[in-house]
Scaffold this active site. Sequence first.
Site, PDB file in Angstrom:
ATOM      1  CB  THR A 241      -0.976  -0.029   1.195  1.00  0.00           C
ATOM      2  OG1 THR A 241      -1.730  -1.247   1.114  1.00  0.00           O
ATOM      3  CG2 THR A 241      -1.938   1.140   1.158  1.00  0.00           C
TER       4      THR A 241
ATOM      5  CG  HIS B   7      -3.211 -13.822   2.217  1.00  0.00           C
ATOM      6  ND1 HIS B   7      -2.410 -13.811   1.086  1.00  0.00           N
ATOM      7  CD2 HIS B   7      -3.573 -15.112   2.405  1.00  0.00           C
ATOM      8  CE1 HIS B   7      -2.301 -15.055   0.635  1.00  0.00           C
ATOM      9  NE2 HIS B   7      -2.991 -15.847   1.410  1.00  0.00           N
TER      10      HIS B   7
END
Length: 394
Positions: free
Chosen positions: A26, A85
């Site tokens: 990110t 995930h």
Amino acid sequence: MSKEKFERTKPHVNVGTIGHVDHGKTTLTAAITTVLAKTYGGAARAFDQIDNAPEEKARGITINTSHVEYDTPTRHYAHVDCPGHADYVKNMITGAAQMDGAILVVAATDGPMPQTREHILLGRQVGVPYIIVFLNKCDMVDDEELLELVEMEVRELLSQYDFPGDDTPIVRGSALKALEGDAEWEAKILELAGFLDSYIPEPERAIDKPFLLPIEDVFSISGRGTVVTGRVERGIIKVGEEVEIVGIKETQKSTCTGVEMFRKLLDEGRAGENVGVLLRGIKREEIERGQVLAKPGTIKPHTKFESEVYILSKDEGGRHTPFFKGYRPQFYFRTTDVTGTIELPEGVEMVMPGDNIKMVVTLIHPIAMDDGLRFAIREGGRTVGAGVVAKVLG
């Protein structure tokens, strides 16, 4: 205004960040938007704007995904980043975010980790065609030999899953330092953007691919013949062209004698359009929903394939209990359900809700398919999983 118009003519490419938790996916996404906005114009996106990913639904499955956009001088990119995930697993399997290429983020401080491997494997299974590596947190590693070792490990891992490890571009950088405006590390983001432009080829547009239309409905029009309706998935169908009717039954040939949209006659139907196609010499009962119309010779019917699937958790409205070998759900391809049986991998006895797993499926009727085709797994009309054809077997 003229600038806006010019931008739209750029090729559009879909990419995303993949890799282990906390390796900086990110932060890198934020750094790319920030550095490219500063260099070429466009909007920068802060870390927390990307990190608070909104929920979206794909094939009945809720996924948290952030979408950002950025430009290089030659291309426009749409980029996906997922917070968790499980969101990556769901995203890649459902094809909610089709990637023309992926940026694999590996922290130089850790090297490849379990999810690094899993994301590479998923990339292979779901057909992500190109991977570029961003070796992150290099500002925290003083030892050149250590960086070379991590690089070598990543290349070996890529090769293990049939990506060209030796030829994969690897950029050494620091997403955080670039985000903070450090010129030395900003240059690494521009280097990465250069590889996005040069290493990922321009994707073929749907309209340039061979014609395919999944049949949704069939009508008989007295005096004119049989019409099938549906949305053209790819390519173009012109009046007078030969087509094949593929799936469920024996493949049949016909000729398109008319194309209509909103009750108007057209010369052709194009990718993305909802059309009716009039077929010569085909009876209403010889054709059904779930088959496809296709350019002759471009797609074959198959019953057996290897797949990568995600099984919905109980919270997502999926099953409450595991299933075992001998499980016989319906597999929903394009417009229809087909019953199938499953074979689980060696040593796997049962599959729990929330798992992702590789399985071999055998359908009771053949379906027109290629590697990369997405499907849903259903029980009595309720979605309990999603999957992708990794490899057609027969």
